[in-house]
Design a protein around this motif. Sequence first.
Motif, PDB file in Angstrom:
ATOM      1  N   ASP A 177       9.374   8.828   2.492  1.00  0.00           N
ATOM      2  CA  ASP A 177      10.384   7.498   2.003  1.00  0.00           C
ATOM      3  C   ASP A 177      10.919   8.121   0.666  1.00  0.00           C
ATOM      4  N   ILE A 178      10.393   8.349  -0.067  1.00  0.00           N
ATOM      5  CA  ILE A 178      10.768   8.787  -1.496  1.00  0.00           C
ATOM      6  C   ILE A 178      10.304  10.134  -2.004  1.00  0.00           C
ATOM      7  N   ALA A 179      11.207  10.949  -2.375  1.00  0.00           N
ATOM      8  CA  ALA A 179      11.017  12.350  -2.875  1.00  0.00           C
ATOM      9  C   ALA A 179      11.299  12.366  -4.265  1.00  0.00           C
ATOM     10  N   LEU A 180      10.553  12.759  -5.321  1.00  0.00           N
ATOM     11  CA  LEU A 180      10.558  12.925  -6.498  1.00  0.00           C
ATOM     12  C   LEU A 180      10.485  14.555  -6.798  1.00  0.00           C
ATOM     13  N   CYS A 181      11.684  15.070  -7.180  1.00  0.00           N
ATOM     14  CA  CYS A 181      12.073  16.312  -7.240  1.00  0.00           C
ATOM     15  C   CYS A 181      11.862  16.906  -8.641  1.00  0.00           C
ATOM     16  N   LEU A 182      10.944  17.933  -9.186  1.00  0.00           N
ATOM     17  CA  LEU A 182      10.721  18.199 -10.468  1.00  0.00           C
ATOM     18  C   LEU A 182      11.911  19.266 -10.999  1.00  0.00           C
ATOM     19  N   ARG A 242       0.838  -1.220  -0.028  1.00  0.00           N
ATOM     20  CA  ARG A 242      -0.030   0.000  -0.062  1.00  0.00           C
ATOM     21  C   ARG A 242       1.091   1.384   0.051  1.00  0.00           C
ATOM     22  N   ILE A 243       0.576   2.105  -0.962  1.00  0.00           N
ATOM     23  CA  ILE A 243       1.756   3.125  -1.196  1.00  0.00           C
ATOM     24  C   ILE A 243       0.884   4.542  -1.107  1.00  0.00           C
ATOM     25  N   GLY A 244       1.532   5.262  -0.471  1.00  0.00           N
ATOM     26  CA  GLY A 244       0.880   6.699  -0.298  1.00  0.00           C
ATOM     27  C   GLY A 244       1.686   7.709  -1.227  1.00  0.00           C
ATOM     28  N   VAL A 245       0.797   8.254  -2.073  1.00  0.00           N
ATOM     29  CA  VAL A 245       1.602   9.273  -3.041  1.00  0.00           C
ATOM     30  C   VAL A 245       0.892  10.527  -2.754  1.00  0.00           C
ATOM     31  N   MET A 246       1.685  11.803  -2.766  1.00  0.00           N
ATOM     32  CA  MET A 246       1.231  13.115  -2.723  1.00  0.00           C
ATOM     33  C   MET A 246       1.969  14.100  -3.420  1.00  0.00           C
ATOM     34  N   SER A 247       1.359  14.912  -4.013  1.00  0.00           N
ATOM     35  CA  SER A 247       2.251  16.047  -4.812  1.00  0.00           C
ATOM     36  C   SER A 247       2.002  17.351  -4.187  1.00  0.00           C
ATOM     37  N   ALA A 248       3.244  17.781  -3.610  1.00  0.00           N
ATOM     38  CA  ALA A 248       3.385  19.075  -2.960  1.00  0.00           C
ATOM     39  C   ALA A 248       3.498  20.448  -3.961  1.00  0.00           C
ATOM     40  N   GLN A 249       2.616  20.468  -4.817  1.00  0.00           N
ATOM     41  CA  GLN A 249       2.582  21.617  -5.785  1.00  0.00           C
ATOM     42  C   GLN A 249       2.148  22.980  -5.118  1.00  0.00           C
ATOM     43  N   ASP A 250       2.386  24.144  -5.804  1.00  0.00           N
ATOM     44  CA  ASP A 250       1.680  25.419  -5.936  1.00  0.00           C
ATOM     45  C   ASP A 250       1.330  25.585  -4.148  1.00  0.00           C
ATOM     46  N   SER A 251       0.154  25.557  -4.008  1.00  0.00           N
ATOM     47  CA  SER A 251      -0.167  26.006  -2.677  1.00  0.00           C
ATOM     48  C   SER A 251      -0.236  25.200  -1.588  1.00  0.00           C
ATOM     49  N   VAL A 252       0.391  24.003  -1.926  1.00  0.00           N
ATOM     50  CA  VAL A 252       0.618  22.873  -0.807  1.00  0.00           C
ATOM     51  C   VAL A 252       1.588  23.552   0.072  1.00  0.00           C
ATOM     52  N   THR A 253       1.238  23.602   1.476  1.00  0.00           N
ATOM     53  CA  THR A 253       2.179  23.798   2.129  1.00  0.00           C
ATOM     54  C   THR A 253       2.977  22.805   2.977  1.00  0.00           C
ATOM     55  N   ASP A 292       2.726   1.159   3.312  1.00  0.00           N
ATOM     56  CA  ASP A 292       4.033   0.579   3.373  1.00  0.00           C
ATOM     57  C   ASP A 292       5.455   1.542   3.159  1.00  0.00           C
ATOM     58  N   PHE A 293       5.052   2.517   2.239  1.00  0.00           N
ATOM     59  CA  PHE A 293       6.097   3.526   1.869  1.00  0.00           C
ATOM     60  C   PHE A 293       5.253   4.732   1.212  1.00  0.00           C
ATOM     61  N   THR A 294       5.985   5.904   1.289  1.00  0.00           N
ATOM     62  CA  THR A 294       5.189   7.283   0.660  1.00  0.00           C
ATOM     63  C   THR A 294       6.360   7.544  -0.248  1.00  0.00           C
ATOM     64  N   VAL A 295       5.563   8.388  -1.305  1.00  0.00           N
ATOM     65  CA  VAL A 295       6.114   9.102  -2.209  1.00  0.00           C
ATOM     66  C   VAL A 295       5.739  10.363  -2.409  1.00  0.00           C
ATOM     67  N   VAL A 296       6.472  11.437  -2.446  1.00  0.00           N
ATOM     68  CA  VAL A 296       6.114  12.844  -2.490  1.00  0.00           C
ATOM     69  C   VAL A 296       6.916  13.502  -3.815  1.00  0.00           C
ATOM     70  N   ILE A 297       5.906  14.030  -4.486  1.00  0.00           N
ATOM     71  CA  ILE A 297       6.360  14.947  -5.795  1.00  0.00           C
ATOM     72  C   ILE A 297       6.344  16.384  -5.428  1.00  0.00           C
ATOM     73  N   THR A 298       7.588  16.774  -5.578  1.00  0.00           N
ATOM     74  CA  THR A 298       7.893  18.169  -5.018  1.00  0.00           C
ATOM     75  C   THR A 298       8.532  19.324  -6.028  1.00  0.00           C
ATOM     76  N   PRO A 299       8.358  20.202  -6.199  1.00  0.00           N
ATOM     77  CA  PRO A 299       8.930  21.079  -7.105  1.00  0.00           C
ATOM     78  C   PRO A 299      10.532  21.338  -6.658  1.00  0.00           C
ATOM     79  N   ASP A 300      10.773  21.308  -5.450  1.00  0.00           N
ATOM     80  CA  ASP A 300      11.949  21.669  -4.689  1.00  0.00           C
ATOM     81  C   ASP A 300      12.227  20.856  -3.555  1.00  0.00           C
ATOM     82  N   SER A 301      13.254  20.227  -3.310  1.00  0.00           N
ATOM     83  CA  SER A 301      13.631  19.725  -1.943  1.00  0.00           C
ATOM     84  C   SER A 301      13.285  20.476  -0.832  1.00  0.00           C
ATOM     85  N   TRP A 302      13.810  21.706  -0.664  1.00  0.00           N
ATOM     86  CA  TRP A 302      13.545  22.701   0.603  1.00  0.00           C
ATOM     87  C   TRP A 302      12.076  22.266   0.933  1.00  0.00           C
TER      88      TRP A 302
END
Length: 222
Positions: free
Chosen positions: A172-177, A125-136, A153-163
């Motif tokens: 668990d996993i950060a995908l930087c755009l 079971r994978i948790g996926v979130m996108s931290a785009q735009d207005s997401v704080t 079981d693990f999480t994936v976050v898509i983000t414009p910047d690592s900061w």
Amino acid sequence: MQKASREKIALAVFALLAVLSLVGLGWYILVGHSWNVAASTIDDTMGEMEGYTAILYKGTLEQDNADEGSASSRKDALSDKEAEPVDFEALEVEYQEKGAEVLVIDMDNLSQYEEGMIVKRGSKRIGVMSAQDSVTQLDVSRCMSAFESAQVDFTVVITPDSWKIQRIGGIDIALCLNDEDIAPMGAVQDDTFYVDAPVEGDAGVILVSPSNVVSAKEVSNA
């Protein structure tokens, strides 16, 4: 032998053992992890990926932006000739035929992940979130807490910047755009595996082994 001398010797021995333990732990983490990643590479090459989760995503980084940063060193071939885009559907089928459970991140519709989405692939079971735009950062933190409560079981976050996701636990996993100067095989920082999205036309692959070892690579026709 005087009591004070015995105590000093005992303390010295204890300190030496502590240092050796730390050295051994560091060696195990570095070398052991490298061997585990190598094992994933071998399984990928041999096509034996039962129990793996393969996370696939299309490249989003514009070539002009890549040329401005260190990513250009990864994509020098594109400066000489235009490469054909990766056949993403064929890549998906390839990993399915290898026996991996495949999760495709829809990079063209990241808004669907903004409030967090739990998907199931095989037994995972994978948790996926996108931290785009207005997401704080608070939104991300709350989502990670929700994922934890849901026992993913693990999480994936898509983000414009690592900061934007720094110092947030549970990722668990950060995908930087944007180009974060991360090697194509990814890097671990504060228990989070970071990877850059590749340039447009290429594809990214994140592999999670049955023992939860994470590795990454880029696929290109260049």
